[in-house]
Design a protein around this motif. Structure first.
Motif, PDB file in Angstrom:
ATOM      1  N   ILE A   1       0.875  -1.178   0.000  1.00  0.00           N
ATOM      2  CA  ILE A   1       0.000   0.000   0.000  1.00  0.00           C
ATOM      3  C   ILE A   1       0.905   1.218   0.000  1.00  0.00           C
ATOM      4  CG2 ILE A   1      -1.863   1.267   1.135  1.00  0.00           C
ATOM      5  CD1 ILE A   1      -2.770  -1.273   2.450  1.00  0.00           C
ATOM      6  N   LEU A   2       0.778   2.029  -1.033  1.00  0.00           N
ATOM      7  CA  LEU A   2       1.661   3.170  -1.220  1.00  0.00           C
ATOM      8  C   LEU A   2       0.857   4.471  -1.206  1.00  0.00           C
ATOM      9  CD1 LEU A   2       4.350   4.498  -2.242  1.00  0.00           C
ATOM     10  CD2 LEU A   2       3.627   3.870  -4.547  1.00  0.00           C
ATOM     11  N   VAL A   3       1.135   5.311  -0.229  1.00  0.00           N
ATOM     12  CA  VAL A   3       0.517   6.640  -0.203  1.00  0.00           C
ATOM     13  C   VAL A   3       1.434   7.586  -0.975  1.00  0.00           C
ATOM     14  CG1 VAL A   3      -0.010   8.629   1.262  1.00  0.00           C
ATOM     15  CG2 VAL A   3      -0.734   6.350   1.966  1.00  0.00           C
ATOM     16  N   THR A   4       0.875   8.295  -1.926  1.00  0.00           N
ATOM     17  CA  THR A   4       1.715   9.180  -2.738  1.00  0.00           C
ATOM     18  C   THR A   4       0.947  10.413  -3.207  1.00  0.00           C
ATOM     19  OG1 THR A   4       3.050   9.302  -4.744  1.00  0.00           O
ATOM     20  CG2 THR A   4       1.165   7.835  -4.829  1.00  0.00           C
ATOM     21  N   HIS A   5       1.673  11.499  -3.422  1.00  0.00           N
ATOM     22  CA  HIS A   5       1.069  12.676  -4.046  1.00  0.00           C
ATOM     23  C   HIS A   5       1.269  12.651  -5.560  1.00  0.00           C
ATOM     24  CE1 HIS A   5       1.030  14.686   0.010  1.00  0.00           C
ATOM     25  NE2 HIS A   5      -0.179  14.925  -0.461  1.00  0.00           N
ATOM     26  N   ASP A   6       1.998  11.634  -6.030  1.00  0.00           N
ATOM     27  CA  ASP A   6       2.353  11.569  -7.444  1.00  0.00           C
ATOM     28  C   ASP A   6       1.227  10.883  -8.235  1.00  0.00           C
ATOM     29  OD1 ASP A   6       3.400  11.015  -9.915  1.00  0.00           O
ATOM     30  OD2 ASP A   6       5.375  10.430  -9.162  1.00  0.00           O
ATOM     31  N   LEU A   7       0.383  11.703  -8.852  1.00  0.00           N
ATOM     32  CA  LEU A   7      -0.791  11.164  -9.542  1.00  0.00           C
ATOM     33  C   LEU A   7      -0.422  10.292 -10.726  1.00  0.00           C
ATOM     34  CD1 LEU A   7      -3.399  14.056  -9.582  1.00  0.00           C
ATOM     35  CD2 LEU A   7      -3.551  11.857  -8.412  1.00  0.00           C
ATOM     36  N   ALA A   8       0.669  10.676 -11.418  1.00  0.00           N
ATOM     37  CA  ALA A   8       1.083   9.890 -12.584  1.00  0.00           C
ATOM     38  C   ALA A   8       1.434   8.479 -12.134  1.00  0.00           C
ATOM     39  CB  ALA A   8       2.276  10.549 -13.253  1.00  0.00           C
ATOM     40  N   LEU A   9       2.125   8.406 -11.008  1.00  0.00           N
ATOM     41  CA  LEU A   9       2.507   7.110 -10.445  1.00  0.00           C
ATOM     42  C   LEU A   9       1.262   6.322 -10.022  1.00  0.00           C
ATOM     43  CD1 LEU A   9       4.601   5.186  -9.190  1.00  0.00           C
ATOM     44  CD2 LEU A   9       4.616   6.646  -7.179  1.00  0.00           C
ATOM     45  N   ALA A  10       0.345   7.001  -9.352  1.00  0.00           N
ATOM     46  CA  ALA A  10      -0.862   6.333  -8.863  1.00  0.00           C
ATOM     47  C   ALA A  10      -1.685   5.757 -10.025  1.00  0.00           C
ATOM     48  CB  ALA A  10      -1.703   7.304  -8.051  1.00  0.00           C
ATOM     49  N   ARG A  11      -1.741   6.501 -11.115  1.00  0.00           N
ATOM     50  CA  ARG A  11      -2.555   6.050 -12.253  1.00  0.00           C
ATOM     51  C   ARG A  11      -2.003   4.777 -12.861  1.00  0.00           C
ATOM     52  NH1 ARG A  11      -3.169  11.740 -13.767  1.00  0.00           N
ATOM     53  NH2 ARG A  11      -5.209  12.360 -12.972  1.00  0.00           N
ATOM     54  N   LYS A  12      -0.684   4.558 -12.682  1.00  0.00           N
ATOM     55  CA  LYS A  12      -0.066   3.366 -13.271  1.00  0.00           C
ATOM     56  C   LYS A  12      -0.330   2.103 -12.455  1.00  0.00           C
ATOM     57  CE  LYS A  12       3.888   5.649 -14.817  1.00  0.00           C
ATOM     58  NZ  LYS A  12       5.281   5.737 -14.495  1.00  0.00           N
ATOM     59  N   SER A  13      -0.721   2.268 -11.201  1.00  0.00           N
ATOM     60  CA  SER A  13      -0.849   1.073 -10.365  1.00  0.00           C
ATOM     61  C   SER A  13      -2.156   0.356 -10.695  1.00  0.00           C
ATOM     62  CB  SER A  13      -0.790   1.435  -8.891  1.00  0.00           C
ATOM     63  OG  SER A  13      -2.049   1.868  -8.465  1.00  0.00           O
ATOM     64  N   ARG A  14      -2.178  -0.941 -10.406  1.00  0.00           N
ATOM     65  CA  ARG A  14      -3.341  -1.739 -10.763  1.00  0.00           C
ATOM     66  C   ARG A  14      -4.580  -1.306  -9.999  1.00  0.00           C
ATOM     67  NH1 ARG A  14      -1.226  -7.350  -9.725  1.00  0.00           N
ATOM     68  NH2 ARG A  14       0.729  -6.261  -9.461  1.00  0.00           N
ATOM     69  N   ARG A  15      -4.390  -0.882  -8.765  1.00  0.00           N
ATOM     70  CA  ARG A  15      -5.559  -0.472  -7.980  1.00  0.00           C
ATOM     71  C   ARG A  15      -5.263   0.823  -7.260  1.00  0.00           C
ATOM     72  NH1 ARG A  15      -8.709  -3.778  -3.462  1.00  0.00           N
ATOM     73  NH2 ARG A  15     -10.386  -2.282  -3.124  1.00  0.00           N
ATOM     74  N   ARG A  16      -6.238   1.664  -7.235  1.00  0.00           N
ATOM     75  CA  ARG A  16      -6.021   2.998  -6.734  1.00  0.00           C
ATOM     76  C   ARG A  16      -7.187   3.450  -5.874  1.00  0.00           C
ATOM     77  NH1 ARG A  16      -6.541   7.656 -10.927  1.00  0.00           N
ATOM     78  NH2 ARG A  16      -6.525   9.317  -9.395  1.00  0.00           N
ATOM     79  N   LEU A  17      -6.861   4.056  -4.753  1.00  0.00           N
ATOM     80  CA  LEU A  17      -7.879   4.637  -3.886  1.00  0.00           C
ATOM     81  C   LEU A  17      -7.604   6.116  -3.751  1.00  0.00           C
ATOM     82  CD1 LEU A  17      -7.907   2.429  -0.674  1.00  0.00           C
ATOM     83  CD2 LEU A  17      -9.349   2.199  -2.686  1.00  0.00           C
ATOM     84  N   GLN A  18      -8.666   6.854  -3.511  1.00  0.00           N
ATOM     85  CA  GLN A  18      -8.474   8.241  -3.152  1.00  0.00           C
ATOM     86  C   GLN A  18      -9.189   8.460  -1.831  1.00  0.00           C
ATOM     87  OE1 GLN A  18      -9.745  11.008  -6.129  1.00  0.00           O
ATOM     88  NE2 GLN A  18      -8.547  12.654  -5.253  1.00  0.00           N
ATOM     89  N   ILE A  19      -8.560   9.210  -0.934  1.00  0.00           N
ATOM     90  CA  ILE A  19      -9.222   9.554   0.313  1.00  0.00           C
ATOM     91  C   ILE A  19      -9.495  11.053   0.290  1.00  0.00           C
ATOM     92  CG2 ILE A  19      -9.062   9.570   2.832  1.00  0.00           C
ATOM     93  CD1 ILE A  19      -7.218   7.209   2.688  1.00  0.00           C
ATOM     94  N   VAL A  20     -10.743  11.395   0.493  1.00  0.00           N
ATOM     95  CA  VAL A  20     -11.121  12.803   0.539  1.00  0.00           C
ATOM     96  C   VAL A  20     -11.941  13.013   1.805  1.00  0.00           C
ATOM     97  CG1 VAL A  20     -12.353  14.677  -0.632  1.00  0.00           C
ATOM     98  CG2 VAL A  20     -11.175  12.953  -1.980  1.00  0.00           C
ATOM     99  N   ASP A  21     -11.460  13.883   2.682  1.00  0.00           N
ATOM    100  CA  ASP A  21     -12.152  14.135   3.955  1.00  0.00           C
ATOM    101  C   ASP A  21     -12.472  12.849   4.709  1.00  0.00           C
ATOM    102  OD1 ASP A  21     -12.105  16.822   3.971  1.00  0.00           O
ATOM    103  OD2 ASP A  21     -14.057  17.074   2.987  1.00  0.00           O
ATOM    104  N   GLY A  22     -11.518  11.942   4.764  1.00  0.00           N
ATOM    105  CA  GLY A  22     -11.710  10.717   5.534  1.00  0.00           C
ATOM    106  C   GLY A  22     -12.610   9.690   4.876  1.00  0.00           C
ATOM    107  N   ARG A  23     -13.065  10.004   3.662  1.00  0.00           N
ATOM    108  CA  ARG A  23     -13.913   9.042   2.945  1.00  0.00           C
ATOM    109  C   ARG A  23     -13.143   8.440   1.785  1.00  0.00           C
ATOM    110  NH1 ARG A  23     -19.152   9.620   4.577  1.00  0.00           N
ATOM    111  NH2 ARG A  23     -19.397  11.464   5.869  1.00  0.00           N
ATOM    112  N   LEU A  24     -13.545   7.231   1.469  1.00  0.00           N
ATOM    113  CA  LEU A  24     -12.803   6.462   0.493  1.00  0.00           C
ATOM    114  C   LEU A  24     -13.466   6.478  -0.874  1.00  0.00           C
ATOM    115  CD1 LEU A  24     -10.487   4.369   0.565  1.00  0.00           C
ATOM    116  CD2 LEU A  24     -12.267   2.671   0.772  1.00  0.00           C
ATOM    117  N   ILE A  25     -12.667   6.732  -1.910  1.00  0.00           N
ATOM    118  CA  ILE A  25     -13.166   6.554  -3.270  1.00  0.00           C
ATOM    119  C   ILE A  25     -12.329   5.440  -3.875  1.00  0.00           C
ATOM    120  CG2 ILE A  25     -13.523   7.651  -5.503  1.00  0.00           C
ATOM    121  CD1 ILE A  25     -13.448  10.351  -3.995  1.00  0.00           C
TER     122      ILE A  25
END
Ligand SMILES: Nc1ncnc2c1ncn2[C@@H]1O[C@H](COP(=O)(O)OP(=O)(O)OP(=O)(O)O)[C@@H](O)[C@H]1O
Ligand SMILES: [Mg+2]
Length: 232
Positions: free
Chosen positions: A195-219
């Protein structure tokens, strides 16, 4: 290997209550590579700390390899952590009095490994992160990027089943960052769940699975892809 159901966590300081995670639902299979992005303060480190059994939660359930975490004693939690989890902290948390070598050795000694068993594993990880020439240095004698690599080495050395990385490339130039990501990918290919937390969106888009957390909620982008949602 990991199931979270309606997990919630709040922090209270004085009269301010911050809901850091709210109704968090997540299922993660062994061997997945998950990236987590989201604005500063959205709850990413909180999520990682709870996942890594470093922090507690208020409501909901968390199962790690089928074990209900909230029912475990502190001693059992510490054992699970040492056996299964490697953690790369956002702020390194290296021990200033110890050398690079000794810092990397700490989690192995916790596990009861002998000195020669430790040496072999440490030499391997020092080489893979280009830190061989720094083994006798103390953290204060290292650059920020080198400290970060030591923190990564310490998390990887015991070949954990679950590797949690909080912005491990944050202080690195793009070439070094790429190397670190490749190390994480290799670890993942050998079976470690990452599980990798990153600010690098380009990197995140390359991973097989991606989550976004906004205000403590999960997308969860997996769910979104299934419902044919498109990013704008
Ligand atoms: N120990 C604490 N006491 C009080 N509030 C806290 C504590 N730890 C975190 N918080 C609050 O919880 C929220 C989530 O924090 P968290 O560290 O998880 O964010 P983050 O997504 O990791 O942010 P960043 O990208 O800046 O690292 C923030 O509003 C933060 O201020
Ligand atoms: Mg954080």
């Amino acid at each position: 290997m990991l199931v979270m159901k309606k997990l919630s966590k709040s922090f209270r300081s004085g009269i301010v209550e911050t809901r850091a995670l709210s109704n968090f639902d997540l299922e993660l299979e062994a061997g997945e590579f998950l990236t987590v992005t989201g604005p500063s303060g959205s709850g990413k480190s909180t999520f990682l700390n709870i996942t890594g059994l470093i922090d507690s939660y208020d409501d909901g359930e968390y199962f790690l390899d089928g074990e209900n975490v909230s029912k475990l004693s502190d001693e059992r939690l510490a054992r699970l952590r040492s056996e299964k989890i490697g953690f790369i902290f956002q702020r390194f948390h290296l021990i200033p009095e110890l050398t690079v070598y000794q810092n990397i050795e700490v989690p192995l000694l916790y596990r009861g490994w002998g000195k020669s068993q430790c040496k072999q594993a440490i030499e391997e990880v020092l080489a893979s992160l280009a830190l061989e020439s720094r083994r006798q240095h103390k953290p204060e004698q290292l650059s920020g990027g080198q400290q970060q690599r030591v923190a990564i080495a310490r998390a990887l050395v015991g070949k954990p089943k679950l590797l949690l990385a909080d912005e491990p490339t944050g202080d690195l130039d793009s070439v070094s960052a790429k190397k670190i990501v490749n190390v994480l990918r290799q670890i993942n290919e050998h079976g470690t769940t990452v599980i990798l937390v990153t600010h690098d969106l380009a990197l995140a888009r390359k991973s097989r699975r991606r989550l976004q957390i906004v205000d403590g909620r999960l997308i969860d982008f997996k769910q979104i892809v299934h419902s044919e949602w498109r990013e704008t």
